[in-house]
Structure formats: structure tokens, C-alpha cells
Scaffold this active site. Sequence first.
Site, PDB file in Angstrom:
ATOM      1  N   LYS A 234      24.288  22.305  65.814  1.00  0.00           N
ATOM      2  CA  LYS A 234      25.622  22.390  65.196  1.00  0.00           C
ATOM      3  C   LYS A 234      26.593  21.419  65.863  1.00  0.00           C
ATOM      4  CE  LYS A 234      25.762  26.886  65.854  1.00  0.00           C
ATOM      5  NZ  LYS A 234      24.389  27.145  66.317  1.00  0.00           N
ATOM      6  N   VAL A 235      26.704  21.499  67.209  1.00  0.00           N
ATOM      7  CA  VAL A 235      27.659  20.626  67.898  1.00  0.00           C
ATOM      8  C   VAL A 235      27.195  19.167  67.791  1.00  0.00           C
ATOM      9  CG1 VAL A 235      28.789  20.097  70.086  1.00  0.00           C
ATOM     10  CG2 VAL A 235      28.279  22.479  69.505  1.00  0.00           C
ATOM     11  N   ASP A 254      15.764  15.569  68.691  1.00  0.00           N
ATOM     12  CA  ASP A 254      15.724  17.035  68.636  1.00  0.00           C
ATOM     13  C   ASP A 254      14.392  17.419  68.011  1.00  0.00           C
ATOM     14  OD1 ASP A 254      15.949  19.761  67.897  1.00  0.00           O
ATOM     15  OD2 ASP A 254      18.123  19.595  67.719  1.00  0.00           O
ATOM     16  N   ARG A 315      25.193  21.974  79.018  1.00  0.00           N
ATOM     17  CA  ARG A 315      25.107  22.795  80.225  1.00  0.00           C
ATOM     18  C   ARG A 315      24.788  21.890  81.409  1.00  0.00           C
ATOM     19  NH1 ARG A 315      27.589  25.846  78.047  1.00  0.00           N
ATOM     20  NH2 ARG A 315      27.216  28.042  77.556  1.00  0.00           N
ATOM     21  N   ASP A 339      31.702  18.162  81.247  1.00  0.00           N
ATOM     22  CA  ASP A 339      32.502  19.385  81.043  1.00  0.00           C
ATOM     23  C   ASP A 339      31.821  20.584  81.708  1.00  0.00           C
ATOM     24  OD1 ASP A 339      34.598  20.963  79.845  1.00  0.00           O
ATOM     25  OD2 ASP A 339      33.132  21.683  78.371  1.00  0.00           O
ATOM     26  N   GLU A 344      29.261  26.738  88.429  1.00  0.00           N
ATOM     27  CA  GLU A 344      30.661  26.665  87.975  1.00  0.00           C
ATOM     28  C   GLU A 344      31.494  27.739  88.661  1.00  0.00           C
ATOM     29  OE1 GLU A 344      30.741  26.633  83.682  1.00  0.00           O
ATOM     30  OE2 GLU A 344      29.777  24.675  83.598  1.00  0.00           O
ATOM     31  N   HIS A 363      34.864  23.038  82.056  1.00  0.00           N
ATOM     32  CA  HIS A 363      34.202  23.791  80.966  1.00  0.00           C
ATOM     33  C   HIS A 363      35.231  24.162  79.879  1.00  0.00           C
ATOM     34  CE1 HIS A 363      30.508  26.496  80.049  1.00  0.00           C
ATOM     35  NE2 HIS A 363      31.119  26.138  78.928  1.00  0.00           N
ATOM     36  N   GLY A 365      35.068  22.897  76.675  1.00  0.00           N
ATOM     37  CA  GLY A 365      34.561  22.572  75.333  1.00  0.00           C
ATOM     38  C   GLY A 365      35.016  23.544  74.250  1.00  0.00           C
TER      39      GLY A 365
END
Length: 627
Positions: A234-235, A254, A315, A339, A344, A363, A365
Site C-alpha cells: 500500500k505505502v 516485491d 522499520r 524515520d 526506538e 518515527h 510516518g
Amino acid sequence: MASIPSPHTARLNSLLSSSSVNHNKPSNLSFLHASSNPSSIKLLHSVSPSISSSSTTVICNVLKTVESADISLSRDLHGVVSTSKPTILVSEKLGEAGLDLLKSFGNVDCSYDLSPQDLCAKISLCDALIVRSGTKVTRDVFEAAQGRLKVVGRAGVGIDNVDLQAATEFGCLVVNAPTANTIAAAEHGIALLTSMARNVAQSDASMKAGKWLRSKYVGVSLVGKTLAIMGFGKVGSEVARRAKGLGMHVIAHDPYAPADRARAIGVDLVSFEQAISTADFISLHMPLTPATNKVFNDDTFAKMKNGVRLINVARGGVIDEDALVRALDSGIVAQAALDVFTVEPPPKDSKLVQHENVTVTPHLGASTKEAQEGVAIEIAEAVVGALNGELSATAVNAPMVPPEVLSELAPYVVLAEKVGRLAVQLVTGGSGIQSVKVVYKSARDPDSLDTRLLRAMVTKGIIEPISDTIINLVNADFSAKQKGLRISEERIIVDSSPEYPVESIQVQISNVQSRFASALSENGNISIEGRVKYGVPHLTRVGPFSVDVSLEGNLILCKQVDQPGMIGKVGNILGESNVNVSFMSVGRTVKGKQAIMAIGVDEEPDKDTQKKIGEVSAVEEFVFLKL
Ligand SMILES: NC(=O)C1=CN([C@@H]2O[C@H](COP(=O)(O)OP(=O)(O)OC[C@H]3O[C@@H](n4cnc5c(N)ncnc54)[C@H](O)[C@@H]3O)[C@@H](O)[C@H]2O)C=CC1
Ligand SMILES: O=C(O)C(=O)COP(=O)(O)O
């Protein structure tokens, strides 16, 4: 056959037929509102014609009283009827609209920044937990929940912070909100791409430090450059669309992406090697899984074009961060915009974060107002649905069943569980079952009938009576495997109306002894078959005998010599002991030979009464079964 009931009526039906009540389990206010009005009374009759109007009125009055007392009833994911509001722990900031929805349904505890110990201490008092990426939902959390936690909602996409295996083993559903932050994440990817190419962050910092360095911050152009999208979901697809608009040549890698989606956006799907070796920019959009962990490492950086630029809004763990520092130092990677990080927040002295060719964001996004409101509503709806016992379209560790399929399958789901529950009670001793076959007769094309849900419910029916764990859709397969139970399926295509998904469901248990020999079919397997009639599950076959009784309450199966007066004899014995008979049916193979009598009873007859039934001269064997 009557029309298939809506999910509301099916839930109502299953609620009415359920005997278990739990005071600490979740509520279902919407269900109550739907069920205590006149149209629902009609609905109730259409689903369960056997319920009298006076009983219906009583039920509805009870529901109204319960409603006015702000107590509610529902049947949860575990199939347990509940009488109090559920508690939902929200451990990270969630949009107001989602919180409002949750508050209208249960008690909401917003406790942010809990330590792992505090989370474990609280969790046994919670029915649901809603997290973002900052809460680690470990095995310890599921253990500490002591069976109360029924659903974990991830308010976002990535579920790498939830121990899915442990969730499944503990029968806890995990749902996510997979769509609401797609655009936000894609826009952030593009923001990082463009700002990195023009040194926006670095030049901003230097100006604020009083400098004016025009020649130091000469950037690179994007138009005509090759961008490799790693993970074309999707992204990734949305980043690709936007990059095309910037005049970039976009390729993607992919292994699971459909070629037609790529073609429609004008993107070439290529191999991993080709993507990383030909790209000027590489943007990461794959999930963190064991297969993608540190997939960008010394070896893969060595294959990249010298001076490549890297963007990561997926990630941190997909990159070996030490290797990236080396690649930045050597110039293989000219710049990186990140990001997300393996840990984290990353350590303050992180070489990666401090590197002058690296742009970082904490982070962010998914962090737009729009995305956060959307995600909050998406996850609140999914969690409320799950607490109501509905299957979620965004389940991560259970079959995802679209609402229209679920509505159609609802009465068959109840049937599947009951047929399994009956069959297992016929096994002598119950345990030692190794092989179960579920046979579905259906006029439907095999591709248009998804039986995962039915198989899971048969499994639940089989395992629950012989185990002390609550079985649900989430852990049914796992629990079966743990018990060494092999559940196979067979589809028989029949020449009837494909309007109904299933004509009959038969459960066969092989290589076991039965405490009711008449339930054994010719091949020696215990065999129980049922159908849905007028929206209600019916038992239609026991071994070789046809019967026809609705699967409600409890059941006595009697094998007898086929002769007049048997119904009266057994009925009298039950009547004398105040055991209410709800229905009876006799099935035989040949007239005058053996027959099976199926008797529905409201209560379990005491030992004496059962003895008297056994002493009726024509009764050869009988068994009492709980549905
Ligand atoms: N930084 C942030 O705030 C955000 C980060 N994310 C991250 O982005 C990731 C992608 O999100 P969506 O696009 O919504 O998920 P998605 O599931 O739609 O797309 C992921 C794609 O990665 C592909 N994939 C899986 N393994 C792969 C491999 N080894 N190599 C290449 N591709 C592979 C999948 O086939 C799928 O098409 C999420 O898993 C999440 O970790 C998502 C939203 C916000
Ligand atoms: O949805 C995702 O996968 C994200 O990474 C967003 O994370 P967040 O909810 O902002 O902590």
C-alpha cells in the site's frame, strides 16, 4: 429453507442457546438496543420459531432491565456471555474519535508510557489492549493477562512489536488498522526523499547556527533518476505514484506483488539484485519479518551503485545499522533519510543518527492529524467488533472473513461447533482422538466456499469438551496441533441449490471406540451429520441413522428396537423426574429393526432417571449429550 439470518439474528440465536455467563467479560450495547424492540421480537421468532411469544417477551424484558441498569450481555470471541462493560487499555496516544467510540462501549484506561512491568501488572484486568509502535506486547504480557485479554489492537500497520505466536497460543486476537495511515506514510517518504536530495534539514540547521553555506548544500535532481521501491504494497505503491509525478523512473521489488498493479502505475517489477544495483534512490516499504531482518547489510550495500541514496519509513530492523554507517563512511551510500530505527528511540550517541549525511525523523510516518484520526477509528471499530464476538476483516492471526461471507456462514458456524461437540462426546473416554475428518456437502464451486471458519469451529467443538482451555478461532488450529489432532477436510459437490453455502456438515472421528455404538458408520468411524434448517442447526444423521432434531439444549440418544409406544415410555420416565422434553425424533434404517430416538431435554436427567431409561426393555443403549 428460510432465508439465512442476519449477523444480528444469528448472534441473538447463539446468545439464547448459550449457557455460559461470565461477569467479567465484555458487553454489547448495540446488540441490546437491537434486541429489545418489537421488530427484534419478530426477528427472534423468525430465527427460533420454537421460542414462544411469552418467552420472547420475558427475554426482551430482561434485556430492557439489564439495559436500564447499564449492564449488558454479549457473547465474546470465546463464546462466553458477558454481563459487564469490558475494560480497554490504551497504552499510546490515540485520536479522540477512536477514544470516543471506545468509551461508548467500555471502560477506557488511557495509561501512556507504562513500563513493561506496569503493563504486565495491569493487563490481567483488561479485555483489550490498544497500542501503537511504542509498546512491546511480549509473551510476558500474554502470560500476565491470565486469559482475560481477548484482543490486541495495533493502531497502525506494522505488528512487529506484538508477539503473534504468543498471542495465538493464548487465543488472543490481534487486529491492526492497515489502511488509514498509508497516505501519511507515503507522503513522509516523499518528504524525506525531496528534503534529502536538497539537504533541507542540514542547511536549515546550519542557517540556524548563523551560517550561509550555498555551495556546501548543492543537491541532486530527481527527474529522470531511478527509484527502487522495496516492498510494493500500500505505502510502496503510493510512493511510486508520487515519484512518477516527480518525473522519476520507478522500479519495484516485491516477491508477492501483483504485476497488473505495477503495470497500472507504470512501474517495472524487478528482482532484488536488479533493484538495488540499478537504483539511484532506494525506498524501503517492506514489513519487518524474520526474512527481511537486516536484509540491507554489508553484502547488499556492496552491490549498490556508488552514491546511492536510501529512504526508510518501514522499520529500522530491515537495515543492519552498523553496516549502513560503514556504507555512508565509504561513500557507497551518499545519503540516508530515516524515520525508523532498530531501537526506538535510538541511543543519543548513535553514529547513524549523528552522521552528517543522514536526515532523521522520530518515527513520524503515520503522524498526521488525518491519519491519526483515521487509524483511531479503524482500530476502535475493529476492537469493539472483536469484543462483540465478530470476526475482524483486519485480523492478523485468525481467518479474515469479509462481513458478507460471515453473515452468510453465521448459522453454519453454530452448526459446525455443535456437530463437533456432539461427535467428541460419543468417544469412549474422550481423549486419544487423533484423526478427524470434516465432510462438507455443498452445491458451491470449491473456490467460492471458504471453510476455514467452519473447520475452526468444528475444532473448537471437539477440543473444548476434552480440554480446560478456552478455544476460539485464533487458537483452534494451534490447540489441535498441540493435542496431536489431525483435522482433514473433504468437499462433496452435490446437485442442489448453490444459493446456500453448505448443505450438510459431517464430522467423522476414526480409530476410536464409541460409548454409543450406533453412532459408528459402516467404516467404523463415529459419524455425526447436521444441517441448517430455517436458520437453526439440526442433527440429521447419527452413524447410519437419519434423525431430525434441532440442536438446542441437551440431547438423549436412545437405540431401541423399532416398536410402538417407545416415545411414550421414555417420555413418561423423563416427565416423572420433571425433565422437560423439548422435541423428539425417531430414525431407523429398516422398519421393525433398530431405530434411534433423539430426545431434546432442558435439564440433565439424574442418575436414577437415566438408569430407568436404560431399563426399558427395548432400549439397547442410550447416551446423554450436552450441546
Ligand atoms: N514509519 C511509519 O510511521 C509507518 C511505517 N509503516 C511500515 O511500512 C510497512 C509497509 O506498510 P504497508 O505498505 O501498509 O504494508 P503492505 O502489507 O501493504 O505492504 C508491504 C509489502 O511488502 C511486501 N514484502 C514482504 N516481504 C518482502 C520482501 N522480502 N521483499 C520485498 N517486499 C516484501 C509485501 O508483499 C507487501 O506487498 C509496514 O509493515 C510498516 O512496517 C507503515 C505505516 C507507517
Ligand atoms: O503503522 C505503522 O506501521 C507505523 O509504523 C506507525 O507507527 P505509530 O503508530 O505512529 O507508532
